[in-house]
Each structure stands twice: as structure tokens, then as C-alpha cells.
Design an enzyme around this catalytic site. Structure first.
Site, mmCIF file in Angstrom:
data_model
loop_
_atom_site.group_PDB
_atom_site.id
_atom_site.type_symbol
_atom_site.label_atom_id
_atom_site.label_comp_id
_atom_site.label_asym_id
_atom_site.label_seq_id
_atom_site.Cartn_x
_atom_site.Cartn_y
_atom_site.Cartn_z
ATOM 1 N N GLY A 132 0.816 -1.200 0.000
ATOM 2 C CA GLY A 132 0.000 0.000 0.000
ATOM 3 C C GLY A 132 0.854 1.255 0.000
ATOM 4 O O GLY A 132 1.960 1.281 -0.548
ATOM 5 N N LEU A 133 0.331 2.326 0.605
ATOM 6 C CA LEU A 133 1.016 3.619 0.703
ATOM 7 C C LEU A 133 1.373 4.170 -0.673
ATOM 8 O O LEU A 133 2.463 4.711 -0.886
ATOM 9 C CB LEU A 133 2.274 3.504 1.576
ATOM 10 C CG LEU A 133 2.051 3.128 3.038
ATOM 11 C CD1 LEU A 133 3.385 2.986 3.759
ATOM 12 C CD2 LEU A 133 1.181 4.143 3.742
ATOM 13 N N CYS A 134 0.464 4.023 -1.622
ATOM 14 C CA CYS A 134 0.691 4.555 -2.976
ATOM 15 C C CYS A 134 -0.505 5.385 -3.432
ATOM 16 O O CYS A 134 -0.915 5.322 -4.598
ATOM 17 C CB CYS A 134 1.004 3.439 -3.964
ATOM 18 S SG CYS A 134 -0.140 2.050 -3.944
ATOM 19 N N GLY A 135 -1.083 6.124 -2.493
ATOM 20 C CA GLY A 135 -2.185 7.011 -2.843
ATOM 21 C C GLY A 135 -3.433 6.252 -3.260
ATOM 22 O O GLY A 135 -3.755 5.193 -2.722
#
Length: 294
Positions: free
Chosen positions: A87-90
Site C-alpha cells: 500500500g502507501l501509494c495514494g
């Protein structure tokens, strides 16, 4: 100053978070360049295979591959859903999964049966949550996609298409436009449409000879088209990985900037609280001194 101590603790926590997001931004920027190079290097191979496949399909009109059969009414469809493992990709995964959800809803409303292949942990978990029939999956691909990890799951849909169990195969991924823009795409993978194999005048002039087939034309053409389809899937995964690193770099930069703004706001609140406490203490001292002298 219990309140001041609490604010200092928040400032320290946000500063630590800012260091992490800044490091992740730099890592994503480094990986993004490599992913873009990998994506661009895959394009010439797929273009060359497409040119040869297009010429072969036109040079041998008496045989038509099952991968190029005329598309009729779609009763059953297969979907290759390409997402990220992390994750952590907008909003990268959210956007493509929203598009997939809409396509699956439209297919169900049309009475079509659905089979899905998940590439990436996020898509695999999402398809399981909504109850979609996942017949194969490939997760934990790492930073560089390996073709041997992709062929197995996708081959399940290819075999089902050749056997006539499904009428169409679609691939869903995030197309890399530039560093700041990534576009969710749902494309038809099978049957191969005429525009995919269409050649320009220069490409037609480049191939001006006939071929000798060994062992026979159906085997050669089918195998070549299968390689072309695998190249399309690999290209889609490479585009998605380049989009992932770009989106993560932008998201982590935004998180770093937000952390900096929050630190400034907390420092301002801390200074105001500290100043109020000092003013209060001075007022008490002055009041006490005035009471003693009076």
C-alpha cells in the site's frame, strides 16, 4: 507544564514520521527510475512480436487462430486484475479496483458469468472480499516482474478461452502516463482485435516475404500469438509497477510536506502555551509581591 510536555511528545512523534516518509519518498524515486526503464525496455519486444504476428496472420489467411476468432455475444468473461502487493501509494489501487467493480457489476447485470485472475496482493484480497470467483493468483512479485510467475495464472484463462469456456478476456491495470498521472485501464486481451494487429505502411513494407512453417502453420501462429499475449500481460504489469512507484513517491512527498506543516502548527501552539504559562507565573509573582508590600 503537562500540556507543553504532551505537545513536545506529539512534535517528536511527527518528526519521526516525517523521517520515515522522506526515506520512503527517496526509495520510491530510485525504484521509479528502474521501473520506468524496465517498462520502456519491454515495449520494443512486444512491438516486434506484434509486427511478426500481424504479418503471419495476413500471410496465411486459410488458418485463423482461436485467439483471433470473431467476437460474438459474451456469455462468460475472464478478468486479469493487476494491482500492487503493498500500500502507501495514494489512490492507485482504489481507482483501478473501482473500475473493476463497475465492470463486474455491468457484467453481472448482463447475465455474464465471471472468472478472475489476481496479480498483486491488494487485488487478490479485494476480489475475495467481494466474493468474485478467483481461479488463480500471483502475489509477492517483488520490484521486478518475472514472466514465469505470470504465465501460470494467465494460462488458466488462455486455456479456458481456447476451449470455449469463456468468450472474452480483459486485463485491468494502471497505465503509466507520467510521474504525476496514472490512468486506470480495462482493455480487451482476447480475442485479439484487428486494431491491435494493424500495421502501418512502413511495417508492411518491412516484411515483404513469405514464411516456411515448421512443423505447420497452426502450431507456429498459435505459439507466436501466445507469446504476444504474454508480452501484453508483462507490459501491463511493468506499467503498473512504474505507476506504483510514481504514485508512492508523490504520496510520500505529500505526507512529508503535511508532516512539516503539522510540526510548524504544533510548535506555534507550544510556544503560545509556554508564553501563556510564563505570563501567568509572572502575574502571580507580581501579585504576590504587591500583596506583601501592601
Amino acid at each position: 507544564m503537562a500540556v507543553g510536555k504532551e505537545i513536545r511528545t506529539k512534535i517528536k512523534s511527527v518528526e519521526n514520521t516525517k523521517k520515515i516518509t522522506k526515506a520512503m519518498e527517496m526509495v520510491a524515486a530510485s525504484k521509479m527510475r528502474k521501473a520506468q526503464e524496465r517498462m520502456r525496455h519491454a515495449r520494443p519486444y512486444s512491438d516486434k512480436v506484434r509486427n511478426i504476428a500481424a504479418h503471419l496472420s495476413q500471410a496465411n489467411p486459410e488458418y485463423r487462430s482461436p485467439f483471433m476468432r470473431v467476437a460474438g455475444q459474451v456469455q462468460s468473461a475472464g478478468y486479469v486484475v493487476v494491482t500492487t502487493d503493498k500500500g502507501l501509494c495514494g489512490g492507485l489501487n482504489t481507482n483501478i479496483l473501482r473500475a473493476v467493480t463497475q465492470r463486474l457489476r455491468d457484467a453481472q447485470n448482463a447475465g455474464q458469468s465471471i472468472k478472475a485472475v489476481a496479480v498483486g496482493n491488494k487485488g487478490f484480497g479485494f476480489l475475495n472480499r467481494i466474493g468474485a470467483p478467483v481461479i488463480a493468483h500471483a502475489i509477492q512479485l517483488g520490484d521486478a516482474p518475472q514472466l514465469e510467475k505470470l504465465i501460470g495464472p494467465v494460462k488458466v484463462l488462455l486455456d479456458a478461452f481456447v476451449a470455449g469456456e469463456i468468450d472474452a478476456v480483459y486485463i485491468c491495470y494502471t497505465k503509466f502516463i507520467n510521474t504525476m498521472k496514472q490512468e486506470p485501464v480495462v482493455e480487451q486481451l482476447l480475442p485479439l482485435s484487428a486494431d491491435r494487429l494493424e500495421q502501418t505502411a512502413a511495417e508492411k513494407a518491412q516484411y515483404g516475404w513469405d514464411y516456411l512453417y515448421e512443423p505447420d502453420a497452426p502450431t507456429v501462429i498459435d505459439e507466436l500469438l501466445k507469446r504476444y499475449i504474454e508480452a501484453l500481460v508483462y507490459q501491463a504489469v511493468a506499467e503498473n509497477m512504474a505507476s506504483e512507484q510514481s504514485a508512492r513517491m508523490v504520496a510520500m512527498k505529500a505526507a512529508t510536506d503535511n508532516a512539516g506543516n503539522l510540526i510548524n502548527e504544533l510548535k506555534l501552539v507550544y510556544n503560545k502555551t509556554r508564553q501563556a504559562a510564563i505570563t501567568k507565573e509572572l502575574s502571580e509573582i507580581v501579585g504576590g509581591a504587591a500583596a506583601i508590600s501592601g
